[in-house]
Motif scaffolding. Sequence first.
Motif, PDB file in Angstrom:
ATOM      1  N   ASN A   1     -11.013   2.945  -4.608  1.00 49.85           N
ATOM      2  CA  ASN A   1     -11.401   1.708  -3.915  1.00 49.85           C
ATOM      3  C   ASN A   1     -10.830   0.518  -4.673  1.00 49.85           C
ATOM      4  N   CYS A   2      -9.538   0.358  -4.640  1.00 48.30           N
ATOM      5  CA  CYS A   2      -8.858  -0.683  -5.414  1.00 48.30           C
ATOM      6  C   CYS A   2      -9.138  -2.060  -4.821  1.00 48.30           C
ATOM      7  N   SER A   3      -9.570  -2.981  -5.678  1.00 48.72           N
ATOM      8  CA  SER A   3      -9.873  -4.331  -5.207  1.00 48.72           C
ATOM      9  C   SER A   3      -8.609  -5.116  -4.882  1.00 48.72           C
ATOM     10  N   GLY A   4      -7.455  -4.682  -5.391  1.00 45.43           N
ATOM     11  CA  GLY A   4      -6.209  -5.405  -5.140  1.00 45.43           C
ATOM     12  C   GLY A   4      -5.392  -4.858  -3.992  1.00 45.43           C
ATOM     13  N   TYR A   5      -5.891  -3.799  -3.316  1.00 42.57           N
ATOM     14  CA  TYR A   5      -5.118  -3.212  -2.223  1.00 42.57           C
ATOM     15  C   TYR A   5      -5.019  -4.175  -1.060  1.00 42.57           C
ATOM     16  N   GLU A   6      -3.796  -4.412  -0.638  1.00 42.08           N
ATOM     17  CA  GLU A   6      -3.547  -5.243   0.527  1.00 42.08           C
ATOM     18  C   GLU A   6      -2.328  -4.671   1.226  1.00 42.08           C
ATOM     19  N   ARG A   7      -2.479  -4.266   2.446  1.00 41.60           N
ATOM     20  CA  ARG A   7      -1.388  -3.624   3.174  1.00 41.60           C
ATOM     21  C   ARG A   7      -0.205  -4.583   3.313  1.00 41.60           C
ATOM     22  N   ARG A   8       0.972  -4.078   3.010  1.00 38.53           N
ATOM     23  CA  ARG A   8       2.200  -4.853   3.161  1.00 38.53           C
ATOM     24  C   ARG A   8       2.457  -5.017   4.654  1.00 38.53           C
ATOM     25  N   LEU A   9       2.566  -6.243   5.114  1.00 36.43           N
ATOM     26  CA  LEU A   9       2.705  -6.493   6.536  1.00 36.43           C
ATOM     27  C   LEU A   9       4.162  -6.567   6.993  1.00 36.43           C
ATOM     28  N   ALA A  10       5.063  -6.943   6.124  1.00 37.01           N
ATOM     29  CA  ALA A  10       6.448  -7.173   6.536  1.00 37.01           C
ATOM     30  C   ALA A  10       7.133  -5.907   7.015  1.00 37.01           C
ATOM     31  N   ASP A  11       6.791  -4.763   6.467  1.00 39.97           N
ATOM     32  CA  ASP A  11       7.473  -3.534   6.872  1.00 39.97           C
ATOM     33  C   ASP A  11       6.512  -2.499   7.436  1.00 39.97           C
ATOM     34  N   ALA A  12       5.402  -2.950   8.013  1.00 37.38           N
ATOM     35  CA  ALA A  12       4.380  -2.028   8.491  1.00 37.38           C
ATOM     36  C   ALA A  12       4.872  -1.097   9.587  1.00 37.38           C
TER      37      ALA A  12
END
Length: 118
Positions: A39-50
Amino acid sequence: MPMRTECKNFESRSYPNGDTVRKCNIDLAPDAPWRCPENCSGYERRLADAAWTHGTLVVPPTPPEPAGLEDGSAAAVLDAAEEILNAIGDDVKAEVDAERAAAQTKPGMFSRLFRKKR
């Protein structure tokens, strides 16, 4: 959980000799390059190449996990290495600054040839 290559904080870089660096840019993956925290607090899905289709520049596969990763020993070794590098960082910077200052005070070959005549 394996490294989340779709996270915007994940970075992978390959070098000409075949080595590949896989890391978390915000240093929240103590078991990198093998795993991210569950449960990483820094996880943020990369949107540019989704939804892109990748060609030959796809991130190489994750290397096999070494034995003993479960007990936290890999993170301990990496933390110890980071402490060593942080401890000598100021000394190395001072040496480099001193070498640069010494190089600037020495006249070079061209400065002797093209010096101003009085």
